[in-house]
Design a protein around this motif. Sequence first.
Motif, PDB file in Angstrom:
ATOM      1  N   GLY A 131     -24.342  12.936  30.448  1.00 13.87           N
ATOM      2  CA  GLY A 131     -23.440  11.834  29.976  1.00 13.87           C
ATOM      3  C   GLY A 131     -22.512  11.255  30.914  1.00 13.87           C
ATOM      4  O   GLY A 131     -22.610  11.438  32.183  1.00 13.87           O
ATOM      5  N   ASP A 132     -21.376  11.047  30.220  1.00 14.19           N
ATOM      6  CA  ASP A 132     -20.186  10.538  30.970  1.00 14.19           C
ATOM      7  C   ASP A 132     -19.515  11.593  31.885  1.00 14.19           C
ATOM      8  O   ASP A 132     -19.448  12.767  31.466  1.00 14.19           O
ATOM      9  CB  ASP A 132     -19.038   9.919  29.919  1.00 14.19           C
ATOM     10  N   GLY A 133     -19.113  11.192  33.152  1.00 12.42           N
ATOM     11  CA  GLY A 133     -18.604  12.450  33.957  1.00 12.42           C
ATOM     12  C   GLY A 133     -19.330  12.990  34.328  1.00 12.42           C
ATOM     13  O   GLY A 133     -19.169  14.115  34.916  1.00 12.42           O
ATOM     14  N   GLU A 134     -20.757  12.803  34.480  1.00 14.30           N
ATOM     15  CA  GLU A 134     -21.935  13.895  35.030  1.00 14.30           C
ATOM     16  C   GLU A 134     -21.768  15.126  34.473  1.00 14.30           C
ATOM     17  O   GLU A 134     -22.398  16.109  34.525  1.00 14.30           O
ATOM     18  CB  GLU A 134     -21.886  13.993  36.495  1.00 14.30           C
ATOM     19  N   GLU A 157     -25.568  16.541  28.802  1.00 15.47           N
ATOM     20  CA  GLU A 157     -25.254  15.894  27.415  1.00 15.47           C
ATOM     21  C   GLU A 157     -26.442  16.580  26.607  1.00 15.47           C
ATOM     22  O   GLU A 157     -27.627  16.600  26.854  1.00 15.47           O
ATOM     23  CB  GLU A 157     -25.943  14.216  27.796  1.00 15.47           C
ATOM     24  N   ARG A 196     -23.817   7.840  23.054  1.00 12.17           N
ATOM     25  CA  ARG A 196     -24.206   6.608  23.053  1.00 12.17           C
ATOM     26  C   ARG A 196     -25.211   6.214  22.179  1.00 12.17           C
ATOM     27  O   ARG A 196     -26.093   7.039  22.158  1.00 12.17           O
ATOM     28  CB  ARG A 196     -24.436   5.961  24.515  1.00 12.17           C
ATOM     29  N   THR A 208     -20.639   3.487  21.418  1.00 13.38           N
ATOM     30  CA  THR A 208     -20.156   4.945  21.708  1.00 13.38           C
ATOM     31  C   THR A 208     -19.886   5.567  20.160  1.00 13.38           C
ATOM     32  O   THR A 208     -18.978   5.018  19.469  1.00 13.38           O
ATOM     33  CB  THR A 208     -19.159   5.146  22.727  1.00 13.38           C
TER      34      THR A 208
END
Length: 491
Positions: free
Chosen positions: A12-15, A18, A192, A229
């Motif tokens: 996900g966000d920031g690698e 997830e 997301r 989100t």
Amino acid sequence: MRFLQPCAHGRGDGEEPEWPPSPLRVFQALVAAAAARWNERTRLEYAVPALEWLAKQPAPTVIASQGVPSGVKYRLYVPDNVADKVAKAWSGGNTSASIADSRTEKDVRPTHLIGKSDELPAVNYLYPIGDTDSEFATHKETLVTAARSVTHLGWGVDMVAGDARVLSEEEAANLTGERWRPAAGASTTQLRAPRAGTLNALAQKHEAFLNRLSADGFKPVPPLTVFDTVGYRRDTEPAAREWVAFRITSVDPDAPNPSFDTPAKCRDVAAWVRHATGEVCRNWPFPDFASFVHGHTESGSQTKGERADERFMYLPLPSIERRGDRGEHVGAIRRVLVAAPPGFGERIEWIRRRLPGQELVWDNRAQGLLNALPDSDWVLRRYTENAQTWSTVTPVIWPGHDDHNPEKAARLLRKAFVDAGFARAVVDAITELDWRPVGFRAGAELASRYALPDRLNGRRYHVRVRFAHPVRGPLAVGAGRYRGLGVFAAE
């Protein structure tokens, strides 16, 4: 989506790993599967009405096998796309040129999936369907076929077997796994999700990918931006409290900042902060000034019933000091935090704007000033971060008499967590629970040495707890949780 191996690599966000896979990730997998199933690899048409209908639905409940991010990364070396340069070198006679000389390091941190030993790990996405939803009936067959055509979810190695079907409420309740529900608040996992327009944006991105090379050169493919989100929380995760924190500074700018002995002054600092809060809330725009600020009714009686916990908590924060090789040490009070139950952020914002600069007064003398404390403060983060294991810096006051019976004491302590707003499922899932008169942290005094607030009397112990899943602070339990007792810091 049933995974064919016990790991997943989606990020996900920031690698960061997830898990569970976001509803948007599943939607993208359905789009790709539909394009392959109906051989519409350039422009999707057949499944468009069904996919547009799905994108407009509210974010689903997710039921997933437990996922544990790997604590250790492993590194891959991926060849760069330089075959044309290597081939040119070869044609020029440089036979030593090699693609292996041009590689990019790629660190991989998979999520390990834990499920029943007799079945593969799975993740389910539940969308509520009305009995008279005729539009869904039109799209049902297309959605089922697309779902059964999904083969991957995440990276290429994340192979899955997809399916879709209509379940009754009873069948949905019997699905096994951790239940993630859409929720508001700071303690949620952000995932997301598709929305109206997402499918069209995906089509435009795909077209840009197909036309990225032209006579004008290379055109980078823009990222997808049309999505929502949504915050998700497990059923076994409590909602975090709203809070604001302050540093106590000196009234005299030339004098050092004050500090207060934790066992002797914890209750007093809490009382000073409550008094200052009451002063700035005299024009309180909300209907519950006395109960929310002071914890009692307009007539002065104790607030009881279902709304008894709808009030501010005034929590002095003893410093947690690093002392070299000796580890951490609980020190004096130099910071304070005011917390409110989840969903009462507007009340926290009210005092956030008004408490800075207010004096803490005792015996008609100012003991210090409140100044805003940044969320990045290292000591503050020990009280507000996300952690599984917590231990007290001030002792917990038992919500009853344990009669020196360990089993009864354990029941009382679990009750204290429930009274503090933790769901019964969270408390039942606690993996470790210990208590004793001596602190679990260096610098913590014997529990009996802490001064008690007025009208509070009961056995008190230092406590150490390990939850099944990380819990976000601030965390305070027991009969003194509104006035500085029973405060935990993350280990």
